[in-house]
Design a protein around this motif. Structure first.
Motif, PDB file in Angstrom:
ATOM      1  N   LYS A   1     -25.314 -24.046 -44.058  1.00  0.00           N
ATOM      2  CA  LYS A   1     -25.429 -22.621 -44.321  1.00  0.00           C
ATOM      3  C   LYS A   1     -26.644 -22.073 -43.578  1.00  0.00           C
ATOM      4  N   ILE A   2     -26.426 -21.050 -42.769  1.00  0.00           N
ATOM      5  CA  ILE A   2     -27.497 -20.454 -41.980  1.00  0.00           C
ATOM      6  C   ILE A   2     -28.144 -19.334 -42.802  1.00  0.00           C
ATOM      7  N   LYS A   3     -29.423 -19.511 -43.102  1.00  0.00           N
ATOM      8  CA  LYS A   3     -30.136 -18.559 -43.944  1.00  0.00           C
ATOM      9  C   LYS A   3     -31.033 -17.620 -43.139  1.00  0.00           C
TER      10      LYS A   3
ATOM     11  N   MET B   1     -33.681 -15.085 -31.653  1.00  0.00           N
ATOM     12  CA  MET B   1     -33.036 -15.787 -32.765  1.00  0.00           C
ATOM     13  C   MET B   1     -33.907 -16.904 -33.324  1.00  0.00           C
ATOM     14  N   TYR B   2     -34.484 -17.711 -32.434  1.00  0.00           N
ATOM     15  CA  TYR B   2     -35.180 -18.919 -32.886  1.00  0.00           C
ATOM     16  C   TYR B   2     -36.585 -18.642 -33.411  1.00  0.00           C
ATOM     17  N   LEU B   3     -37.284 -17.694 -32.792  1.00  0.00           N
ATOM     18  CA  LEU B   3     -38.663 -17.418 -33.188  1.00  0.00           C
ATOM     19  C   LEU B   3     -38.785 -16.143 -34.014  1.00  0.00           C
ATOM     20  N   LEU B   4     -38.358 -15.007 -33.455  1.00  0.00           N
ATOM     21  CA  LEU B   4     -38.558 -13.740 -34.139  1.00  0.00           C
ATOM     22  C   LEU B   4     -37.729 -13.619 -35.417  1.00  0.00           C
TER      23      LEU B   4
ATOM     24  N   LEU C   1     -36.294 -22.208 -39.025  1.00  0.00           N
ATOM     25  CA  LEU C   1     -36.192 -22.600 -40.432  1.00  0.00           C
ATOM     26  C   LEU C   1     -34.790 -23.104 -40.782  1.00  0.00           C
ATOM     27  N   ASP C   2     -33.840 -22.918 -39.874  1.00  0.00           N
ATOM     28  CA  ASP C   2     -32.484 -23.439 -40.083  1.00  0.00           C
ATOM     29  C   ASP C   2     -32.312 -24.841 -39.508  1.00  0.00           C
ATOM     30  N   GLY C   3     -33.424 -25.485 -39.154  1.00  0.00           N
ATOM     31  CA  GLY C   3     -33.390 -26.877 -38.710  1.00  0.00           C
ATOM     32  C   GLY C   3     -32.745 -27.068 -37.351  1.00  0.00           C
ATOM     33  N   LYS C   4     -32.190 -28.266 -37.160  1.00  0.00           N
ATOM     34  CA  LYS C   4     -31.565 -28.598 -35.885  1.00  0.00           C
ATOM     35  C   LYS C   4     -30.391 -27.680 -35.585  1.00  0.00           C
ATOM     36  N   GLU C   5     -29.660 -27.324 -36.639  1.00  0.00           N
ATOM     37  CA  GLU C   5     -28.518 -26.427 -36.451  1.00  0.00           C
ATOM     38  C   GLU C   5     -28.984 -25.058 -35.950  1.00  0.00           C
TER      39      GLU C   5
ATOM     40  N   ALA D   1     -29.251 -21.052 -31.659  1.00  0.00           N
ATOM     41  CA  ALA D   1     -30.021 -20.147 -30.794  1.00  0.00           C
ATOM     42  C   ALA D   1     -29.827 -20.495 -29.325  1.00  0.00           C
ATOM     43  N   LEU D   2     -29.785 -21.796 -29.037  1.00  0.00           N
ATOM     44  CA  LEU D   2     -29.619 -22.242 -27.657  1.00  0.00           C
ATOM     45  C   LEU D   2     -28.282 -21.778 -27.090  1.00  0.00           C
ATOM     46  N   LEU D   3     -27.195 -21.996 -27.849  1.00  0.00           N
ATOM     47  CA  LEU D   3     -25.871 -21.614 -27.364  1.00  0.00           C
ATOM     48  C   LEU D   3     -25.678 -20.093 -27.386  1.00  0.00           C
TER      49      LEU D   3
END
Length: 247
Positions: free
Chosen positions: A115-117, A209-212, A217-221, A226-228
């Motif tokens: 689950k993406i929070k 997505m990853y920083l701002l 906080l959503d871990g590896k997922e 964010a990468l994709l």
């Protein structure tokens, strides 16, 4: 009275879970655009009406489904979504005495089963429940939306569950489809792109997505998402650049 609409094409992995969650609905309309897997066989085992059509783009295909319904109130969902018991109760409650023409519903999404929070997905409230006499889908081939008077909307906090990407491969497949549709849309709008812009847009999307938006906080997922997502932005504008050169 409520009609639920779903558009499908090769959704055998998702459709049974979706249909199991909406057996309480008075009417279910499925518009299929040429499924070649077991999607239709699964749908036929439930009480629903199946309409066949060529692919018209997301907006037009979803509106076709709405046009086939017999009730004024429509809940439009995707095959990879699930109506929770809490959401069912909330919908049935508001429809007893609707105080709005449409309702935005809180959507909770899962990525690679997590689950993406954060990552910007935590504020997702798509407009899915509406009176078809007051609103309709636009003609957008991708990222469609319901055109309706925004002053007559309300919100339902009971969650709609969303399972869009069970694997990295499925995510990449959707990226290829959506970026092609997105690039065509931008091209028709007269938008311009360059390879530098394509590259920069991807990095900006990743950082946002990853920083701002705290995707870390959503871990590896969260990192893969964010990468994709950044790659998707780069690919869309690279395809737009290619269209400019070929057309």
């Amino acid at each position: 009275m409520l009609s639920i609409t779903i558009i499908t094409k090769n959704e055998e992995r998702n459709i049974r879970r979706c249909l199991d969650s909406i057996q309480w609905a008075e009417e279910v309309v499925i518009v299929d655009s040429g499924s070649t897997d077991q999607t239709l066989a699964i749908c036929k085992s439930y009480t629903c009406r199946i309409i066949h059509t060529e692919w018209l783009g997301f907006g037009k295909t979803k509106q076709l489904a709405v046009n086939e319904t017999t009730h004024d109130w429509v809940l439009s969902i995707d095959a990879d979504e699930v109506i929770t018991p809490e959401l069912q109760s909330a919908i049935q409650s508001v429809l007893k005495n609707p105080k709005a023409d449409g309702y935005q519903i809180k959507r909770e999404s899962f990525y690679l089963k997590r689950k993406i929070k954060y990552s910007g997905w935590q504020n997702d409230y798509p407009l899915r429940l509406f009176n078809k006499r007051k609103g309709q889908f636009n003609d957008a081939p991708v990222h469609e939306s319901v055109i309706i008077d925004k002053t007559h909307l309300d919100t339902i906090e009971a969650p709609l569950l969303h399972y869009p990407y069970p694997s990295v491969a499925s995510h990449i497949n959707k990226i290829n489809l959506y970026t092609s549709l997105g690039a065509e849309k931008l091209y028709k709008q007269g938008k311009q792109s360059s390879l530098l812009y394509a590259l920069v847009s991807g990095w900006v999307k990743f950082i946002k997505m990853y920083l701002l938006k705290s995707g870390f906080l959503d871990g590896k997922e969260g990192f893969i998402l964010a990468l994709l997502s950044g790659f998707s932005s780069t690919l869309k504008y690279a395809k737009l650049w290619s269209l400019q050169r070929t057309k």
